[in-house]
Each structure stands twice: as structure tokens, then as C-alpha cells.
Write a protein that holds these residues in place. Sequence first.
Motif, PDB file in Angstrom:
ATOM      1  N   ALA A  33       4.357  55.817  13.612  1.00  0.00           N
ATOM      2  CA  ALA A  33       3.759  56.963  13.720  1.00  0.00           C
ATOM      3  C   ALA A  33       4.053  57.851  12.293  1.00  0.00           C
ATOM      4  O   ALA A  33       5.213  57.926  11.913  1.00  0.00           O
ATOM      5  CB  ALA A  33       4.358  57.732  14.774  1.00  0.00           C
ATOM      6  N   ILE A  34       2.847  58.230  11.576  1.00  0.00           N
ATOM      7  CA  ILE A  34       3.181  58.738  10.529  1.00  0.00           C
ATOM      8  C   ILE A  34       1.942  59.916  10.249  1.00  0.00           C
ATOM      9  O   ILE A  34       1.039  59.817  10.848  1.00  0.00           O
ATOM     10  CB  ILE A  34       2.996  58.170   9.207  1.00  0.00           C
ATOM     11  CG1 ILE A  34       1.869  57.242   8.904  1.00  0.00           C
ATOM     12  CG2 ILE A  34       4.310  56.909   9.213  1.00  0.00           C
ATOM     13  CD1 ILE A  34       1.538  56.456   7.759  1.00  0.00           C
ATOM     14  N   GLU A  35       2.219  60.895   9.559  1.00  0.00           N
ATOM     15  CA  GLU A  35       1.111  61.636   8.973  1.00  0.00           C
ATOM     16  C   GLU A  35       1.040  61.942   7.510  1.00  0.00           C
ATOM     17  O   GLU A  35       2.354  62.177   6.901  1.00  0.00           O
ATOM     18  CB  GLU A  35       1.364  63.092   9.562  1.00  0.00           C
ATOM     19  CG  GLU A  35      -0.043  64.144   9.275  1.00  0.00           C
ATOM     20  CD  GLU A  35       0.294  65.386  10.128  1.00  0.00           C
ATOM     21  OE1 GLU A  35      -0.974  66.086  10.156  1.00  0.00           O
ATOM     22  OE2 GLU A  35       0.982  65.707  10.978  1.00  0.00           O
ATOM     23  N   GLN A  64      -1.461  59.011  12.279  1.00  0.00           N
ATOM     24  CA  GLN A  64      -1.218  57.449  13.193  1.00  0.00           C
ATOM     25  C   GLN A  64      -0.432  57.710  14.182  1.00  0.00           C
ATOM     26  O   GLN A  64       0.998  58.091  13.729  1.00  0.00           O
ATOM     27  CB  GLN A  64      -1.371  56.315  12.261  1.00  0.00           C
ATOM     28  CG  GLN A  64      -0.257  55.953  11.682  1.00  0.00           C
ATOM     29  CD  GLN A  64      -0.216  54.811  10.901  1.00  0.00           C
ATOM     30  OE1 GLN A  64      -0.906  54.441   9.930  1.00  0.00           O
ATOM     31  NE2 GLN A  64       0.880  53.876  11.119  1.00  0.00           N
ATOM     32  N   THR A  65      -0.228  57.200  15.444  1.00  0.00           N
ATOM     33  CA  THR A  65       0.623  56.738  16.192  1.00  0.00           C
ATOM     34  C   THR A  65       0.605  55.140  16.513  1.00  0.00           C
ATOM     35  O   THR A  65      -0.170  54.470  15.906  1.00  0.00           O
ATOM     36  CB  THR A  65       0.161  57.548  17.656  1.00  0.00           C
ATOM     37  OG1 THR A  65      -0.880  57.096  18.126  1.00  0.00           O
ATOM     38  CG2 THR A  65       0.404  59.080  17.386  1.00  0.00           C
ATOM     39  N   ALA A  66       1.246  54.758  17.350  1.00  0.00           N
ATOM     40  CA  ALA A  66       1.252  53.250  17.538  1.00  0.00           C
ATOM     41  C   ALA A  66      -0.006  52.658  17.924  1.00  0.00           C
ATOM     42  O   ALA A  66      -0.337  51.648  17.558  1.00  0.00           O
ATOM     43  CB  ALA A  66       2.355  53.092  18.824  1.00  0.00           C
ATOM     44  N   GLY A 108      -5.991  48.062   7.759  1.00  0.00           N
ATOM     45  CA  GLY A 108      -5.181  47.832   6.649  1.00  0.00           C
ATOM     46  C   GLY A 108      -4.173  49.128   6.117  1.00  0.00           C
ATOM     47  O   GLY A 108      -2.960  48.840   5.849  1.00  0.00           O
ATOM     48  N   LEU A 109      -4.958  49.774   6.021  1.00  0.00           N
ATOM     49  CA  LEU A 109      -4.045  51.300   5.462  1.00  0.00           C
ATOM     50  C   LEU A 109      -2.957  51.645   6.292  1.00  0.00           C
ATOM     51  O   LEU A 109      -2.185  52.353   5.812  1.00  0.00           O
ATOM     52  CB  LEU A 109      -5.244  52.458   5.234  1.00  0.00           C
ATOM     53  CG  LEU A 109      -6.466  52.194   4.134  1.00  0.00           C
ATOM     54  CD1 LEU A 109      -7.433  53.240   4.234  1.00  0.00           C
ATOM     55  CD2 LEU A 109      -5.564  52.433   2.891  1.00  0.00           C
ATOM     56  N   ARG A 110      -2.916  51.328   7.534  1.00  0.00           N
ATOM     57  CA  ARG A 110      -2.056  51.560   8.500  1.00  0.00           C
ATOM     58  C   ARG A 110      -0.763  51.136   7.708  1.00  0.00           C
ATOM     59  O   ARG A 110       0.328  51.770   7.810  1.00  0.00           O
ATOM     60  CB  ARG A 110      -2.220  51.283  10.116  1.00  0.00           C
ATOM     61  CG  ARG A 110      -3.208  51.891  10.633  1.00  0.00           C
ATOM     62  CD  ARG A 110      -3.329  51.331  11.865  1.00  0.00           C
ATOM     63  NE  ARG A 110      -2.122  51.352  12.803  1.00  0.00           N
ATOM     64  CZ  ARG A 110      -1.652  52.138  13.631  1.00  0.00           C
ATOM     65  NH1 ARG A 110      -2.465  53.359  13.788  1.00  0.00           N
ATOM     66  NH2 ARG A 110      -0.610  52.090  14.305  1.00  0.00           N
TER      67      ARG A 110
END
Length: 205
Positions: free
Chosen positions: A42-44, A70-72, A128-130
Motif C-alpha cells: 500500500a502506497i500513495e 495502491q493497496t494489496a 509493472g509500475l506497482r
Amino acid sequence: MIKFHSPLAALAASFVSFAVLAGCATPSAPLSTAVVAPYQAAIELNGHLSVNYLKDGRRQAASVGFNWLQTANRTDVTLASPLGSTIAIITVAPGYASLTEAGKPPRVADDIDSLSAQTLGWTLPVSGLRDWLQGHAMAADGGPFAASPAHSSVTTRDGWQLDYVSWQDDGAAVPRPRRIDVARAAVGGLEDMQIRIVIDAPAAP
């Protein structure tokens, strides 16, 4: 004013001057070998990206700002124009992707790569960007990659070339990417494209 009487004399003087300057230069510090933090589900992040791509034989470009959440099991991306107006909202979950352009109904597909290419004209590789936005990737040999200022380039398993060009703080014990250059060559029907991503520094607490 000193006058040289032959080109050879001028060349010799230039060489001496260069040697003196080179001898006085301070050697650059070695790049940090500290690697990025472990991957987080999880990030922002906020930032902007510029895309240069080949479409139907013509070179085209686009620049957008982005908010990345993003989350899981889900990724939400808002793309905005340089003036701040929303261009598109993207949602990606396992087996599902939607892209909603401003003033239009949502478009849905199985994967965001094909959906973004059809709608925006260029591919946004969300899956990919995750990993890439955090400095992680799966390398072409199948092994995990974690970026550092001293080890900043990799070709991914699906053919993207990643270059971590700059960092939020070069001397940090745990560096965080600032600028990432992403490129893919035109192979097997995939069109040549380059993406330059700049991640904003987090706001001070």
C-alpha cells in the motif's frame, strides 16, 4: 595576448591546460550502495510523467500529472493535464481494468495495458509500475531487482528497460526514487515508447 605560431603549438598548449585542469579536479564520490526499502503493498504517490511514443509510424508525445494510490489488490490512478484538470481515472483490480475519461462513460477491459493503449494512445503499464515506482522489479533472468544509486538499471522480464536516474536524497540510508526512465523497444507488435517519471517529494510533516 599570447599568439601561437603554428597549429601544433596551439594543440600542445591546449593539452597542457587540459592536463592541469584534470589534475586539479576533485574525484567524484562513489555512488551509494544502499538499496530501496522493501516492497510495500500500500502506497500513495504524486508526480508527473512524459511519454514519447511511436503510433502508426508517427512520433507523438504527452505530459500528465498523476496521483497513484495502491493497496494489496487494487490500483487507482488519476491523470491530470498540466493545468490540473482531470484527463482520466484508472482503476485496476485482478482481472478487471476501467478507464474513465472526463465527460465520458467508463471503458472496461481485462487488462489496463490494452485499454490505455486504445483509449489514450499509449500504454500505461500499471502492473509493472506497482513495483517500479518503489525501485523493485522482476529482472529478465527471473530474479528480483532492488534499485540503488550504484545499481540503477535493469531490463524486466517483460522487456522494459528501467533506469533510476535520480533519487529523493542521494545520501539517504534508504534511498527513494525520484526520476525513473522507462523504455520499451518495438518488438513483436509492441510499439516503441519511452516514459519519464518524476515522483514528487512527500510534503513535510
